[in-house]
Every structure is written in structure tokens, then in C-alpha cells.
Write a protein that holds these residues in place. Structure first.
Motif, short mmCIF file in Angstrom:
data_model
loop_
_atom_site.label_atom_id
_atom_site.label_comp_id
_atom_site.label_asym_id
_atom_site.label_seq_id
_atom_site.Cartn_x
_atom_site.Cartn_y
_atom_site.Cartn_z
N UNK A 1 -7.70 -21.12 -13.02
CA UNK A 1 -7.51 -19.93 -13.84
C UNK A 1 -6.28 -19.17 -13.35
N UNK A 2 -5.55 -18.59 -14.30
CA UNK A 2 -4.41 -17.75 -13.94
C UNK A 2 -4.44 -16.50 -14.81
N UNK A 3 -3.55 -15.62 -14.56
CA UNK A 3 -3.44 -14.37 -15.29
C UNK A 3 -3.22 -14.62 -16.78
N UNK A 4 -2.61 -15.76 -17.09
CA UNK A 4 -2.28 -16.07 -18.48
C UNK A 4 -3.48 -16.47 -19.32
N UNK A 5 -4.64 -16.65 -18.68
CA UNK A 5 -5.86 -17.01 -19.40
C UNK A 5 -6.57 -15.79 -20.00
N UNK A 6 -6.10 -14.58 -19.68
CA UNK A 6 -6.80 -13.37 -20.12
C UNK A 6 -6.28 -12.84 -21.44
N UNK A 7 -7.22 -12.30 -22.21
CA UNK A 7 -6.89 -11.62 -23.45
C UNK A 7 -7.14 -10.13 -23.23
N UNK A 8 -6.27 -9.31 -23.81
CA UNK A 8 -6.38 -7.86 -23.69
C UNK A 8 -6.15 -7.24 -25.06
N UNK A 9 -6.46 -5.97 -25.18
CA UNK A 9 -6.24 -5.26 -26.45
C UNK A 9 -5.07 -4.31 -26.32
N UNK A 10 -4.22 -4.33 -27.34
CA UNK A 10 -3.10 -3.40 -27.40
C UNK A 10 -3.65 -2.00 -27.65
N UNK A 11 -2.81 -1.00 -27.52
CA UNK A 11 -3.27 0.37 -27.76
C UNK A 11 -3.73 0.57 -29.20
N UNK A 12 -3.29 -0.27 -30.11
CA UNK A 12 -3.74 -0.18 -31.51
C UNK A 12 -4.99 -1.01 -31.76
N UNK A 13 -5.51 -1.69 -30.72
CA UNK A 13 -6.76 -2.42 -30.85
C UNK A 13 -6.64 -3.89 -31.17
N UNK A 14 -5.43 -4.41 -31.28
CA UNK A 14 -5.25 -5.83 -31.57
C UNK A 14 -5.42 -6.64 -30.28
N UNK A 15 -6.04 -7.79 -30.39
CA UNK A 15 -6.22 -8.67 -29.23
C UNK A 15 -4.98 -9.52 -29.05
N UNK A 16 -4.51 -9.60 -27.81
CA UNK A 16 -3.35 -10.43 -27.49
C UNK A 16 -3.62 -11.16 -26.18
N UNK A 17 -2.95 -12.25 -25.99
CA UNK A 17 -3.10 -13.05 -24.78
C UNK A 17 -1.97 -12.73 -23.80
N UNK A 18 -2.30 -12.68 -22.53
CA UNK A 18 -1.25 -12.49 -21.52
C UNK A 18 -0.38 -13.73 -21.39
N UNK A 19 -0.76 -14.81 -22.05
CA UNK A 19 0.05 -16.03 -22.05
C UNK A 19 1.45 -15.77 -22.61
N UNK A 20 1.57 -14.76 -23.46
CA UNK A 20 2.87 -14.44 -24.03
C UNK A 20 3.87 -13.98 -22.97
N UNK A 21 3.37 -13.65 -21.77
CA UNK A 21 4.24 -13.22 -20.68
C UNK A 21 4.52 -14.33 -19.67
N UNK A 22 4.10 -15.56 -20.01
CA UNK A 22 4.34 -16.70 -19.13
C UNK A 22 5.85 -16.82 -18.88
N UNK A 23 6.21 -17.03 -17.61
CA UNK A 23 7.61 -17.12 -17.24
C UNK A 23 8.21 -15.80 -16.81
N UNK A 24 7.45 -14.71 -16.93
CA UNK A 24 7.90 -13.38 -16.50
C UNK A 24 7.24 -13.03 -15.16
N UNK A 25 7.90 -12.18 -14.41
CA UNK A 25 7.29 -11.56 -13.24
C UNK A 25 6.60 -10.31 -13.77
N UNK A 26 5.30 -10.18 -13.53
CA UNK A 26 4.53 -9.07 -14.07
C UNK A 26 4.18 -8.06 -12.98
N UNK A 27 4.19 -6.80 -13.37
CA UNK A 27 3.66 -5.74 -12.53
C UNK A 27 2.60 -5.06 -13.38
N UNK A 28 1.34 -5.28 -13.02
CA UNK A 28 0.20 -4.77 -13.78
C UNK A 28 -0.33 -3.53 -13.07
N UNK A 29 -0.42 -2.43 -13.82
CA UNK A 29 -0.73 -1.12 -13.23
C UNK A 29 -1.85 -0.45 -14.02
N UNK A 30 -2.85 0.11 -13.32
CA UNK A 30 -3.81 0.97 -14.01
C UNK A 30 -3.28 2.40 -13.93
#
Length: 181
Positions: A1-30
Motif C-alpha cells: 500500500x502507498x499514499x496513492x491508494x487513498x481516495x479523498x474528498x475535495x472541498x466541494x465534496x467530489x471524490x478524487x484519488x491521490x494517485x493523481x499526484x504520483x510522481x510529485x513530492x507531497x507535503x500533507x498537512x492537517x
């Protein structure tokens, strides 16, 4: 499993996959808009502007779990961050980041990088510890998120490389970010 396996919701409520960020260096912040650490949003945006073209992508996940410091609704959060801190990186739907209802993404992140303590030389670290000890002592146990603005650095392959607590200012992470770019 990797970070790219997760799905999240945009602020408008649409579901998106973190796979779209594959190849990027991510900084995930709460994040939270009414927190003493909220000014970090300005420097996070500066990091995004400086390193975005080299492959950095900052992703913000608002949470209201810490002293109810995120009272705004999802659309209001993005507007506040843009108007007050110039933020243009993605801000996702407000979620829980700890305890039983924690989003699976944050359960995964904290499972990959344990809590190693706060930077006690930060100007508000003593106040933060006092608040945690007096009001939220259970937050101090285990590896869960302790407060707003916990930051996870993820490499281009989806591996969680570093965890930085709220007492780490954004530019203190710069060398770690550069090493992954």
C-alpha cells in the motif's frame, strides 16, 4: 500500500484519488483557520510557489478536532486561506485526523511515521504542551496527530519519509523537501 491508494474528498465534496499526484513530492498537512499555527499557511504557500515547478505539491486537510479551531465550512475554509494567506494549493474537505473516526489516510500516515516529540525551542511549544496536558492529555499517547499543522513529507513513489509536528515551521523542512526533489 502507498499514499496513492487513498481516495479523498475535495472541498466541494467530489471524490478524487491521490494517485493523481504520483510522481510529485507531497507535503500533507492537517490545518485549521483559527489556530496559533495558522500563519504557517503563508510560508507553506511560499514553499509551494518556490518548489512547485520542481515537483512539490502541498495538500491541506482541515480538521476541527483540536479545540474546535476549524469552525468554518469547507468552501469558507478555502476562501479564508486564499484571502488571508494567498493559498492556492489544494484544500480538501474537513475531516477527522485522529481517534476512531480518523480518515484512513491519516491512520496510514501516522502508522508510517511515529510521533517523535515537539520542537521545544519553538516559541509556543510550552503553551501547546500546557494545553495538551491540561485539556487533552489523551492526545499525548501513541502516534496519532497531536495538534493542527502536523506535516508529512512523501516522496515521488508514495513513501512517507518524514513527519514534522506543528512546532516545526515550514522553512525548517526546506532541506528535507529539496533532498526529495
Amino acid at each position: 500500500m502507498s499514499i496513492f491508494d487513498f481516495k479523498v474528498k475535495t472541498s466541494s465534496g467530489l471524490t478524487t484519488s491521490l494517485e493523481k499526484y504520483k510522481g510529485k513530492v507531497l507535503l500533507i498537512v492537517n490545518t485549521a483557520t483559527k489556530c496559533g499555527f495558522t500563519p504557517q499557511l503563508t510560508d507553506l504557500q511560499k514553499l509551494q510557489e518556490h518548489y512547485g515547478e520542481k515537483g512539490l505539491q502541498i495538500l491541506a486537510f482541515p480538521s476541527n478536532q483540536f479545540a474546535e479551531q476549524e469552525p468554518l465550512q469547507d468552501g469558507e475554509i478555502a476562501e479564508f486561506c486564499a484571502l488571508n494567506h494567498g493559498v492556492h494549493f489544494p484544500i480538501f474537505k474537513k475531516i477527522d485526523v485522529r481517534d476512531d473516526d480518523a480518515h484512513p489516510l491519516f491512520t496510514y500516515l501516522t502508522g508510517q511515521k511515529p510521533f517523535e516529540g515537539f520542537n521545544m525551542s519553538h516559541p509556543v511549544s510550552n503553551l501547546l504542551m500546557s494545553i495538551l496536558n491540561e485539556r487533552y492529555p489523551h492526545y499525548l499517547f501513541g502516534d496519532s496527530i497531536k495538534w493542527n499543522f502536523t506535516k508529512f513529507l512523501v516522496d515521488r513513489e508514495g513513501n512517507v519519509v518524514n513527519r514534522f509536528e506543528s512546532t516545526t515551521e515550514p522553512f525548517e523542512m526546506e532541506s528535507s523537501i529539496q533532498a526529495l526533489l
